[in-house]
Design an enzyme around this catalytic site. Structure first.
Site, PDB file in Angstrom:
ATOM      1  N   LYS A 135      -9.824  30.118  -5.269  1.00  0.00           N
ATOM      2  CA  LYS A 135     -11.162  29.981  -4.685  1.00  0.00           C
ATOM      3  C   LYS A 135     -12.142  30.983  -5.304  1.00  0.00           C
ATOM      4  O   LYS A 135     -13.261  30.620  -5.671  1.00  0.00           O
ATOM      5  CB  LYS A 135     -10.977  30.199  -3.183  1.00  0.00           C
ATOM      6  CG  LYS A 135     -12.161  30.184  -2.308  1.00  0.00           C
ATOM      7  CD  LYS A 135     -11.739  30.056  -0.828  1.00  0.00           C
ATOM      8  CE  LYS A 135     -10.568  30.917  -0.390  1.00  0.00           C
ATOM      9  NZ  LYS A 135     -10.859  32.319  -0.118  1.00  0.00           N
TER      10      LYS A 135
ATOM     11  N   ARG B  15     -13.874  31.659   8.296  1.00  0.00           N
ATOM     12  CA  ARG B  15     -12.425  31.573   8.197  1.00  0.00           C
ATOM     13  C   ARG B  15     -11.782  31.256   9.546  1.00  0.00           C
ATOM     14  O   ARG B  15     -10.563  31.154   9.633  1.00  0.00           O
ATOM     15  CB  ARG B  15     -11.928  32.936   7.737  1.00  0.00           C
ATOM     16  CG  ARG B  15     -10.986  32.872   6.574  1.00  0.00           C
ATOM     17  CD  ARG B  15     -10.787  34.301   6.136  1.00  0.00           C
ATOM     18  NE  ARG B  15      -9.691  34.435   5.263  1.00  0.00           N
ATOM     19  CZ  ARG B  15      -9.810  34.848   4.000  1.00  0.00           C
ATOM     20  NH1 ARG B  15     -10.991  35.111   3.488  1.00  0.00           N
ATOM     21  NH2 ARG B  15      -8.742  35.008   3.282  1.00  0.00           N
TER      22      ARG B  15
ATOM     23  N   ARG C 175      -0.781  38.399  -9.475  1.00  0.00           N
ATOM     24  CA  ARG C 175      -2.222  38.581  -9.554  1.00  0.00           C
ATOM     25  C   ARG C 175      -2.606  40.028  -9.806  1.00  0.00           C
ATOM     26  O   ARG C 175      -2.015  40.957  -9.286  1.00  0.00           O
ATOM     27  CB  ARG C 175      -2.860  38.097  -8.258  1.00  0.00           C
ATOM     28  CG  ARG C 175      -4.368  38.184  -8.309  1.00  0.00           C
ATOM     29  CD  ARG C 175      -5.000  37.274  -7.334  1.00  0.00           C
ATOM     30  NE  ARG C 175      -4.837  37.736  -5.965  1.00  0.00           N
ATOM     31  CZ  ARG C 175      -5.491  37.180  -4.950  1.00  0.00           C
ATOM     32  NH1 ARG C 175      -6.296  36.165  -5.161  1.00  0.00           N
ATOM     33  NH2 ARG C 175      -5.306  37.629  -3.736  1.00  0.00           N
TER      34      ARG C 175
ATOM     35  N   ARG D  81      -3.368  44.095  -5.796  1.00  0.00           N
ATOM     36  CA  ARG D  81      -3.919  44.338  -4.460  1.00  0.00           C
ATOM     37  C   ARG D  81      -2.808  44.658  -3.474  1.00  0.00           C
ATOM     38  O   ARG D  81      -1.746  44.043  -3.516  1.00  0.00           O
ATOM     39  CB  ARG D  81      -4.657  43.085  -3.982  1.00  0.00           C
ATOM     40  CG  ARG D  81      -6.130  43.149  -4.278  1.00  0.00           C
ATOM     41  CD  ARG D  81      -6.787  41.815  -4.089  1.00  0.00           C
ATOM     42  NE  ARG D  81      -6.500  41.194  -2.805  1.00  0.00           N
ATOM     43  CZ  ARG D  81      -7.032  40.033  -2.422  1.00  0.00           C
ATOM     44  NH1 ARG D  81      -7.860  39.402  -3.227  1.00  0.00           N
ATOM     45  NH2 ARG D  81      -6.749  39.530  -1.258  1.00  0.00           N
TER      46      ARG D  81
ATOM     47  N   ARG E  95      -0.423  36.194   5.325  1.00  0.00           N
ATOM     48  CA  ARG E  95      -1.743  35.628   5.022  1.00  0.00           C
ATOM     49  C   ARG E  95      -1.714  34.106   5.026  1.00  0.00           C
ATOM     50  O   ARG E  95      -2.654  33.468   5.490  1.00  0.00           O
ATOM     51  CB  ARG E  95      -2.237  36.126   3.658  1.00  0.00           C
ATOM     52  CG  ARG E  95      -2.761  37.559   3.724  1.00  0.00           C
ATOM     53  CD  ARG E  95      -2.863  38.186   2.358  1.00  0.00           C
ATOM     54  NE  ARG E  95      -3.792  37.514   1.494  1.00  0.00           N
ATOM     55  CZ  ARG E  95      -3.762  37.615   0.160  1.00  0.00           C
ATOM     56  NH1 ARG E  95      -2.837  38.337  -0.424  1.00  0.00           N
ATOM     57  NH2 ARG E  95      -4.656  37.000  -0.561  1.00  0.00           N
TER      58      ARG E  95
HETATM   59  P1  ATP Z   1      -7.961  35.212  -2.239  1.00  0.00           P
HETATM   60  O1  ATP Z   1      -8.264  36.556  -2.758  1.00  0.00           O
HETATM   61  O2  ATP Z   1      -7.105  34.404  -3.113  1.00  0.00           O
HETATM   62  O3  ATP Z   1      -9.205  34.520  -1.809  1.00  0.00           O
HETATM   63  P2  ATP Z   1      -7.582  35.710   0.439  1.00  0.00           P
HETATM   64  O4  ATP Z   1      -8.508  34.593   0.730  1.00  0.00           O
HETATM   65  O5  ATP Z   1      -6.462  35.949   1.392  1.00  0.00           O
HETATM   66  O6  ATP Z   1      -7.032  35.460  -0.975  1.00  0.00           O
HETATM   67  P3  ATP Z   1      -9.709  37.598   0.494  1.00  0.00           P
HETATM   68  O7  ATP Z   1     -10.650  36.473   0.675  1.00  0.00           O
HETATM   69  O8  ATP Z   1      -9.971  38.519  -0.604  1.00  0.00           O
HETATM   70  O9  ATP Z   1      -8.244  37.106   0.265  1.00  0.00           O
HETATM   71  O10 ATP Z   1      -9.589  38.378   1.868  1.00  0.00           O
HETATM   72  C1  ATP Z   1      -8.700  39.456   2.015  1.00  0.00           C
HETATM   73  C2  ATP Z   1      -8.557  39.802   3.471  1.00  0.00           C
HETATM   74  O11 ATP Z   1      -9.835  40.152   4.033  1.00  0.00           O
HETATM   75  C3  ATP Z   1      -8.036  38.679   4.363  1.00  0.00           C
HETATM   76  O12 ATP Z   1      -6.635  38.568   4.335  1.00  0.00           O
HETATM   77  C4  ATP Z   1      -8.576  39.144   5.726  1.00  0.00           C
HETATM   78  O13 ATP Z   1      -7.783  40.184   6.257  1.00  0.00           O
HETATM   79  C5  ATP Z   1      -9.933  39.726   5.380  1.00  0.00           C
HETATM   80  N1  ATP Z   1     -11.025  38.732   5.497  1.00  0.00           N
HETATM   81  C6  ATP Z   1     -11.730  38.169   4.480  1.00  0.00           C
HETATM   82  N2  ATP Z   1     -12.643  37.291   4.935  1.00  0.00           N
HETATM   83  C7  ATP Z   1     -12.522  37.290   6.290  1.00  0.00           C
HETATM   84  C8  ATP Z   1     -13.174  36.581   7.347  1.00  0.00           C
HETATM   85  N3  ATP Z   1     -14.133  35.692   7.127  1.00  0.00           N
HETATM   86  N4  ATP Z   1     -12.780  36.861   8.616  1.00  0.00           N
HETATM   87  C9  ATP Z   1     -11.820  37.754   8.871  1.00  0.00           C
HETATM   88  N5  ATP Z   1     -11.167  38.439   7.938  1.00  0.00           N
HETATM   89  C10 ATP Z   1     -11.494  38.222   6.655  1.00  0.00           C
HETATM   90 MG    MG Z   2     -10.874  35.850  -2.186  1.00  0.00          MG
END
Ligand code: ATP
Ligand code: MG
Length: 210
Positions: free
Chosen positions: A13, A88, A123, A156, A167
């Site tokens: 994404k 989310r 990653r 990470r 996750r």
């Molecule tokens: P990727 O990096 O592949 O997108 P991901 O979607 O799990 O994987 P991030 O989007 O970077 O990772 O988010 C990392 C962490 O930050 C999540 O696991 C969560 O703990 C927190 N987080 C991010 N966005 C939100 C949100 N909208 N609401 C609550 N927590 C969030």
């Molecule tokens: Mg991300």
């Protein structure tokens, strides 16, 4: 265009958000990048986020809703934006719905769970500019160094196997219901994730119909 990207963690994404950002000339707002920057700088938000992030849990809705309503009110979001990581949960989607921010489309990037696990477990991320790489599938030109800014690449903390599992569970229970939510609103578009980044981008642009 005001676009939401939905996908499981590690589906690519963030990478697609970057590509779309170049393609449409609008910023990507990545919640993960915002939170990690705050953790690094030890801000108040960073202190709260750190309590959840490494357990694979979500940051509380009220905190995220506040962070995002501030961020989306910035001048650079005036002509559109790509949301990577928000909403989310249903509560976050409902808060967005109640705000003055209009969403044009929601793109769901479909990738199988097996693919996700293999991608997350190789990653690498740039400490300075947050660009992501993969040891096998998307290696940097020089090992350990960011192609874009020369920054140092690291794994990470939340890409550790136990956390990855948590996750994915969090995604299935809390985020997946958004697919139906946006389908019912007629905003949902679906694209299949491909092996190559460019092929996925082509699918995404086709699914968006522009
Ligand atoms: P990727 O990096 O592949 O997108 P991901 O979607 O799990 O994987 P991030 O989007 O970077 O990772 O988010 C990392 C962490 O930050 C999540 O696991 C969560 O703990 C927190 N987080 C991010 N966005 C939100 C949100 N909208 N609401 C609550 N927590 C969030
Ligand atoms: Mg991300």
């Amino acid at each position: 265009m005001r676009l939401i990207l939905l996908a499981a963690p590690g589906a690519g994404k963030g990478t697609q958000a970057e590509k779309l950002s170049e393609h449409y000339g609008i910023p990507t707002i990545s919640t993960g990048a915002i939170l990690r920057k705050n953790i690094k700088e030890e801000t108040e938000l960073g202190k709260v986020a750190a309590q959840y992030i490494n357990d694979g849990k979500l940051i509380p809705d009220d905190v995220m809703i506040q962070v995002m309503s501030d961020r989306l009110s910035h001048e650079d979001c005036k002509n559109g934006f790509i949301l990577d990581g928000f909403p989310r949960t249903l509560a976050q989607a409902e808060a967005l719905e109640k705000s003055t921010i209009e969403i044009d489309k929601v793109l769901m990037l479909n990738v199988a769970d097996e693919t996700i696990i293999s991608r997350l477990s190789g990653r690498l991320e740039c400490e300075s500019c947050a660009t992501t790489y993969h040891k096998e599938f998307r290696p940097p030109a020089e090992a350990g160094i960011c192609d874009k800014c020369g920054g140092h690449l690291t794994v990470r903390d939340d890409d550790k196997p136990e956390t990855v599992k948590a996750r994915l569970e969090t995604y299935h229970t809390q985020t997946e219901p958004l697919i139906n939510y946006y389908k019912e609103k007629g905003l949902l578009r679906i694209a299949a994730g491909k092996e190559k980044i460019e092929d996925t981008t082509a699918e995404v642009i086709k699914a968006l119909g522009e």
